[in-house]
Design an enzyme around this catalytic site. Structure first.
Site, PDB file in Angstrom:
ATOM      1  N   TYR A  15       0.839  -1.210   0.000  1.00  0.00           N
ATOM      2  CA  TYR A  15       0.000   0.000   0.000  1.00  0.00           C
ATOM      3  C   TYR A  15       0.872   1.257   0.000  1.00  0.00           C
ATOM      4  O   TYR A  15       0.669   2.170  -0.810  1.00  0.00           O
ATOM      5  CB  TYR A  15      -0.904  -0.041   1.243  1.00  0.00           C
ATOM      6  N   LYS A  45       0.585  -8.746  -8.226  1.00  0.00           N
ATOM      7  CA  LYS A  45       1.891  -8.225  -7.804  1.00  0.00           C
ATOM      8  C   LYS A  45       2.876  -8.227  -8.971  1.00  0.00           C
ATOM      9  O   LYS A  45       3.637  -7.279  -9.141  1.00  0.00           O
ATOM     10  CB  LYS A  45       2.451  -9.061  -6.649  1.00  0.00           C
ATOM     11  N   LYS A 139       9.023  -2.668  16.087  1.00  0.00           N
ATOM     12  CA  LYS A 139       9.765  -1.620  15.362  1.00  0.00           C
ATOM     13  C   LYS A 139      10.991  -1.177  16.150  1.00  0.00           C
ATOM     14  O   LYS A 139      12.036  -0.856  15.573  1.00  0.00           O
ATOM     15  CB  LYS A 139       8.833  -0.447  15.003  1.00  0.00           C
TER      16      LYS A 139
HETATM   17  P1  NDP Z   1       1.324  -3.926   3.147  1.00  0.00           P
HETATM   18  O1  NDP Z   1       0.413  -4.746   4.006  1.00  0.00           O
HETATM   19  O2  NDP Z   1       0.710  -3.272   1.957  1.00  0.00           O
HETATM   20  O3  NDP Z   1       2.544  -4.868   2.746  1.00  0.00           O
HETATM   21  C1  NDP Z   1       3.723  -4.344   2.194  1.00  0.00           C
HETATM   22  C2  NDP Z   1       4.603  -5.408   1.664  1.00  0.00           C
HETATM   23  O4  NDP Z   1       5.052  -6.306   2.682  1.00  0.00           O
HETATM   24  C3  NDP Z   1       4.035  -6.399   0.657  1.00  0.00           C
HETATM   25  O5  NDP Z   1       3.776  -5.809  -0.579  1.00  0.00           O
HETATM   26  C4  NDP Z   1       5.114  -7.458   0.627  1.00  0.00           C
HETATM   27  O6  NDP Z   1       6.184  -7.078  -0.228  1.00  0.00           O
HETATM   28  C5  NDP Z   1       5.665  -7.397   2.037  1.00  0.00           C
HETATM   29  N1  NDP Z   1       5.379  -8.659   2.716  1.00  0.00           N
HETATM   30  C6  NDP Z   1       4.197  -9.108   3.203  1.00  0.00           C
HETATM   31  N2  NDP Z   1       4.345 -10.340   3.715  1.00  0.00           N
HETATM   32  C7  NDP Z   1       5.647 -10.678   3.561  1.00  0.00           C
HETATM   33  C8  NDP Z   1       6.418 -11.806   3.885  1.00  0.00           C
HETATM   34  N3  NDP Z   1       5.873 -12.874   4.476  1.00  0.00           N
HETATM   35  N4  NDP Z   1       7.719 -11.802   3.569  1.00  0.00           N
HETATM   36  C9  NDP Z   1       8.279 -10.734   2.989  1.00  0.00           C
HETATM   37  N5  NDP Z   1       7.585  -9.620   2.632  1.00  0.00           N
HETATM   38  C10 NDP Z   1       6.291  -9.601   2.927  1.00  0.00           C
HETATM   39  O7  NDP Z   1       2.043  -2.813   4.061  1.00  0.00           O
HETATM   40  P2  NDP Z   1       1.547  -1.328   4.387  1.00  0.00           P
HETATM   41  O8  NDP Z   1       1.885  -0.443   3.248  1.00  0.00           O
HETATM   42  O9  NDP Z   1       0.153  -1.382   4.900  1.00  0.00           O
HETATM   43  O10 NDP Z   1       2.495  -0.963   5.636  1.00  0.00           O
HETATM   44  C11 NDP Z   1       3.796  -0.429   5.471  1.00  0.00           C
HETATM   45  C12 NDP Z   1       4.216   0.288   6.766  1.00  0.00           C
HETATM   46  O11 NDP Z   1       3.340   1.382   7.025  1.00  0.00           O
HETATM   47  C13 NDP Z   1       4.218  -0.594   8.023  1.00  0.00           C
HETATM   48  O12 NDP Z   1       5.327  -0.292   8.811  1.00  0.00           O
HETATM   49  C14 NDP Z   1       2.946  -0.176   8.731  1.00  0.00           C
HETATM   50  O13 NDP Z   1       3.017  -0.356  10.137  1.00  0.00           O
HETATM   51  C15 NDP Z   1       2.828   1.295   8.355  1.00  0.00           C
HETATM   52  N6  NDP Z   1       1.433   1.769   8.338  1.00  0.00           N
HETATM   53  C16 NDP Z   1       1.109   2.949   8.966  1.00  0.00           C
HETATM   54  C17 NDP Z   1      -0.182   3.413   8.960  1.00  0.00           C
HETATM   55  C18 NDP Z   1      -0.515   4.723   9.598  1.00  0.00           C
HETATM   56  O14 NDP Z   1      -1.688   5.105   9.644  1.00  0.00           O
HETATM   57  N7  NDP Z   1       0.459   5.458  10.060  1.00  0.00           N
HETATM   58  C19 NDP Z   1      -1.274   2.671   8.300  1.00  0.00           C
HETATM   59  C20 NDP Z   1      -0.813   1.487   7.607  1.00  0.00           C
HETATM   60  C21 NDP Z   1       0.483   1.066   7.654  1.00  0.00           C
HETATM   61  P3  NDP Z   1       6.550  -7.716  -1.644  1.00  0.00           P
HETATM   62  O15 NDP Z   1       5.529  -8.741  -1.896  1.00  0.00           O
HETATM   63  O16 NDP Z   1       6.526  -6.542  -2.559  1.00  0.00           O
HETATM   64  O17 NDP Z   1       7.911  -8.240  -1.514  1.00  0.00           O
END
Ligand code: NDP
Length: 313
Positions: A15, A45, A139
């Protein structure tokens, strides 16, 4: 002209990650995106990765299960940004980053690492409530590993993603604003800070070549977007030309309802509690040793809450 760098985005299909890829390309950096082998035949993806390639990014294959593959891709770049998942109702993989930290340590060439943070500053949440504190605790584990390894870093505290908080008028469980009613959390007067996700990406990429942000936390606090839930509701009411029916949920009621939910929901609700009842995002001054993004980069025309909310009309 601004300095250009070689940037690796890990979690680029996510996201926030996809916006980081877009911002890195837009700011002229040579952009590498990790294509994890485990994606397999996830067609969405893979298509997204291919679209990054068409826009000029390099796709690099690697896996969190293969240390050397990570070392190899990290060696290609100067900057690593990780946006791995960290929202329990979706997926929470924050500690997997320890493997990336090991790879960055071994590669030894990285000039800046931005771990997956982008929310509440975990260093300020040592008294956070269970079970949501797991997000902050994990974190912090990653931060300690980065600092022990001597890896240069920037931590981005992005406050509230607008899509979650403005979309739902700050009500957990909602991401579209009602035209009829809203439930205020307590008196609805605690200030929070809302940031367009594309602006989070733009500011984050700005920091990577900026010596002022080296080994610091950067808070994103667009001044016009520091608002209470009531103020967000008022903006929405102005846009739709109608007053919403308002009720309120007390702190005690909120906590009682929270206890009945499953684990992932409880984690999210804990975060809303700290933000909306305690005001944890805006109730402190940014001290020495940290920076604020809209002050560092006044040239960025950030999206105001009102502008963001017009998309729901
Ligand atoms: P997503 O849930 O969209 O996931 C991001 C990516 O994580 C995926 O595209 C994938 O990367 C990777 N991923 C997921 N599972 C695995 C796995 N098992 N192994 C390796 N990679 C994996 O993340 P968000 O964008 O929602 O969150 C990103 C950050 O933002 C986080 O730190 C979250 O805490 C923070 N956040 C903050 C918010 C706020 O309001 N401040 C709200 C939402 C999130 P790929 O497949 O590309 O390799």
């Amino acid at each position: 002209m601004a300095m250009k760098s070689k940037v690796l985005i890990v979690g680029g299909t996510g996201y926030l990650g996809k916006r980081l890829v877009k911002a890195s390309l837009a700011q002229g950096h040579e952009t590498y995106v990790l294509h994890r082998e485990e994606i397999g035949v996830d067609i969405e993806k893979v298509q997204m990765l291919l679209s990054f390639k068409q826009q000029g990014a390099h796709l690099v294959i690697g896996s969190f299960n293969d240390h050397q593959s990570l070392v190899k891709v990290v060696k290609l770049v100067d900057v690593v940004i990780c946006a791995i998942s960290g929202v329990h109702i979706r997926s929470h993989q924050i500690l997997l980053q320890l493997k990336l930290v090991d790879a960055i340590k071994e590669a030894g060439n990285v000039k800046r690492f931005l771990p997956s943070e982008f929310g509440t500053d975990p260093a300020r949440m040592e008294n956070a409530m269970e079970p949501g504190r797991v997000t902050f605790d994990d974190k912090m584990v990653v931060r300690r590993a980065i600092e022990e390894a001597g890896i240069p870093f920037t931590y981005i505290s992005a406050n509230c993603f607008a899509g979650y908080f403005l979309g739902g008028l700050c009500q957990p469980g909602f991401i579209l604003p009602s035209r009829e009613q809203v439930r205020l959390l307590g008196d609805g007067n605690q200030k929070a800070i809302y940031v367009d996700e594309d602006d989070i990406a733009t500011y984050s990429i700005k920091t990577i070549v900026d010596p002022r942000t080296l080994n610091k936390t950067v808070y994103i606090r667009p001044p016009q977007n520091i608002l209470s839930q009531r103020e967000v509701v008022q903006i929405w009411e102005k846009l739709i030309g109608k007053e919403l029916l308002k009720s309120s949920i007390s702190e005690q009621e909120f906590l009682a309802i929270m206890k009945e939910q499953d684990y992932a929901e409880q984690v999210g609700l804990t975060h809303y509690y700290h933000v909306c009842y305690e005001g944890c995002l805006a109730n402190f001054e940014i001290g020495d040793g940290a920076e604020e993004a809209s002050k560092l980069y006044p040239e960025v025309k950030y999206t105001t809450v009102e502008e963001y909310m017009t998309r729901y009309l």
